[in-house]
Design a protein around this motif. Structure first.
Motif, short mmCIF file in Angstrom:
data_model
loop_
_atom_site.label_atom_id
_atom_site.label_comp_id
_atom_site.label_asym_id
_atom_site.label_seq_id
_atom_site.Cartn_x
_atom_site.Cartn_y
_atom_site.Cartn_z
N UNK A 131 0.86 -1.19 0.00
CA UNK A 131 0.00 0.00 0.00
C UNK A 131 0.90 1.24 0.00
N UNK A 132 0.97 1.90 -1.14
CA UNK A 132 1.81 3.09 -1.31
C UNK A 132 3.25 2.84 -0.87
N UNK A 133 3.93 1.85 -1.46
CA UNK A 133 5.30 1.52 -1.01
C UNK A 133 6.33 2.58 -1.31
N UNK A 134 6.01 3.53 -2.20
CA UNK A 134 6.99 4.56 -2.55
C UNK A 134 6.82 5.84 -1.74
N UNK A 135 5.90 5.83 -0.76
CA UNK A 135 5.78 6.99 0.13
C UNK A 135 7.11 7.28 0.80
N UNK A 136 7.47 8.54 0.88
CA UNK A 136 8.68 9.01 1.57
C UNK A 136 9.97 8.69 0.82
N UNK A 137 9.87 8.08 -0.36
CA UNK A 137 11.09 7.74 -1.10
C UNK A 137 11.37 8.80 -2.15
N UNK A 138 12.66 9.10 -2.36
CA UNK A 138 13.01 10.00 -3.45
C UNK A 138 12.88 9.25 -4.78
N UNK A 139 13.04 9.97 -5.89
CA UNK A 139 12.77 9.39 -7.20
C UNK A 139 13.64 8.16 -7.45
N UNK A 140 14.92 8.28 -7.13
CA UNK A 140 15.83 7.14 -7.35
C UNK A 140 15.35 5.89 -6.62
N UNK A 192 -0.99 2.49 -5.73
CA UNK A 192 -0.12 3.61 -6.10
C UNK A 192 -0.95 4.86 -6.37
N UNK A 193 -0.41 6.00 -5.98
CA UNK A 193 -1.00 7.28 -6.38
C UNK A 193 -0.37 7.78 -7.67
N UNK A 194 0.91 7.48 -7.86
CA UNK A 194 1.63 7.98 -9.03
C UNK A 194 1.27 7.14 -10.25
N UNK A 252 12.37 5.25 -5.38
CA UNK A 252 11.08 4.78 -5.90
C UNK A 252 11.30 3.75 -7.00
N UNK A 253 12.16 4.11 -7.95
CA UNK A 253 12.39 3.22 -9.09
C UNK A 253 13.18 1.98 -8.67
N UNK A 254 14.13 2.13 -7.76
CA UNK A 254 14.89 0.97 -7.30
C UNK A 254 13.99 -0.04 -6.60
N UNK A 255 13.10 0.46 -5.73
CA UNK A 255 12.22 -0.45 -4.99
C UNK A 255 11.25 -1.15 -5.93
N UNK A 256 10.64 -0.42 -6.86
CA UNK A 256 9.68 -1.05 -7.77
C UNK A 256 10.36 -1.99 -8.76
N UNK A 257 11.59 -1.67 -9.14
CA UNK A 257 12.35 -2.61 -9.97
C UNK A 257 12.60 -3.90 -9.20
N UNK A 258 12.98 -3.78 -7.92
CA UNK A 258 13.19 -4.95 -7.08
C UNK A 258 11.92 -5.77 -6.96
N UNK A 259 10.80 -5.11 -6.74
CA UNK A 259 9.52 -5.81 -6.62
C UNK A 259 9.21 -6.59 -7.89
N UNK A 260 9.43 -5.98 -9.05
CA UNK A 260 9.17 -6.66 -10.31
C UNK A 260 10.07 -7.88 -10.48
N UNK A 261 11.31 -7.78 -10.03
CA UNK A 261 12.27 -8.86 -10.25
C UNK A 261 12.10 -10.03 -9.29
N UNK A 262 11.24 -9.89 -8.28
CA UNK A 262 11.06 -10.96 -7.31
C UNK A 262 10.39 -12.19 -7.92
#
Length: 265
Positions: free
Chosen positions: A162-171, A191-193, A173-183
């Motif tokens: 639920x909104x995992x990129x809250x409080x994260x800077x742009x870099x 997501x709001x974005x 945000x993309x690193x975390x979502x890339x990791x999630x996809x690669x799991x």
């Protein structure tokens, strides 16, 4: 696989989630988007059993969610909720180790496998250097990444975020979502974005007032025709070289859309 059949939820006589039916296939990444109050978080809570529906059923790998013990659910579904706080009395490493509890017997000490899973998760999410820091002494973004590391360490087939990129800077945000996809897990992300949803999700579910406005690929759902009545802003859609949409949202409202038109669009 997550299957949702006729799922509906009401609170104090008000319908929060209109009947929804969909299937999240194994290994796919689903994004749930919509304005504030559209039912995104409520839907996620229904998917992991924090709320009980008034109608319908959620199935995890073919089994009704309400027939499974909480420990069994925890082995199959990892959750990162919005606004969740890391345990202030623990180090980051100890907080991540909590993700291994479903894999141990009561009072059993962590095994070498547990420690390795946590180390791997800390590294993949980019917080290995914070392992010994108290969770109360890291930034909001670092704490958020630690919570995601805990979910990764849980090694569940399904991850709900639920909104995992809250409080994260742009870099990050993309690193975390890339990791999630690669799991390779089956993932549902609120997501709001919209552009993050367009970039990282295989399927997007657009909610408004608890009902499904559209569900399909990012290119099918993230269109001006679907988004403008829901968000009441002007939307320009640009297509990237990889075929995924990129949205430019105007602050100029669309006054010609009345509330009744928005609900029926």
């Amino acid at each position: 696989m997550i299957q949702v059949e006729g799922l509906a939820f009401s609170r104090q006589g008000r319908r929060i989630i209109e009947p929804l039916s969909f299937t999240v296939p194994d290994g796919s990444v689903w994004g749930v988007v919509g304005p504030n109050g559209s039912g995104k978080t409520t839907l996620l809570r229904l998917l992991y059993g924090a709320l009980s529906p008034q109608a319908g059923v959620v199935r995890i790998n073919g089994q009704p969610l309400d027939s499974l013990a909480r420990r069994v659910i925890a082995r199959q579904v990892a959750v990162v909720t919005q606004g969740e706080n890391s345990e202030s009395g623990l180090s980051i490493a100890d907080s991540v180790m909590l993700g291994r509890i479903p894999h141990r017997r009561m009072l059993q000490c962590p095994s070498a496998r547990d420690y390795q899973a946590c180390a791997d998760a800390l590294g993949r999410v980019g917080v290995a250097e914070l392992a010994e820091r108290p969770a109360s002494q890291v930034s909001g973004g670092e704490a958020q990444r630690a919570l995601i590391a805990r979910a990764v360490a849980q090694e569940a087939e399904h991850i709900l975020l639920d909104e995992p990129t809250n409080h994260l800077d742009i870099r990050h945000q993309h690193e975390v979502l890339t990791t999630v996809r690669e799991l390779g897990s089956t993932v549902v992300i609120v997501l709001h974005d919209l552009n993050l949803a367009a970039t990282y999700c295989d399927t997007v579910l657009l909610l408004d007032g608890g009902r499904s406005v559209a569900c399909g690929t990012p290119s099918e759902v993230l269109t001006a025709a679907h988004l403008e009545p829901v968000y009441r802003v002007s939307v320009d859609v640009l297509i990237r070289a990889n075929g995924r949409p990129h949205l430019v949202l105007s602050e100029r409202p669309l006054p010609h859309l009345s509330d009744s038109e928005r609900k029926t669009a």
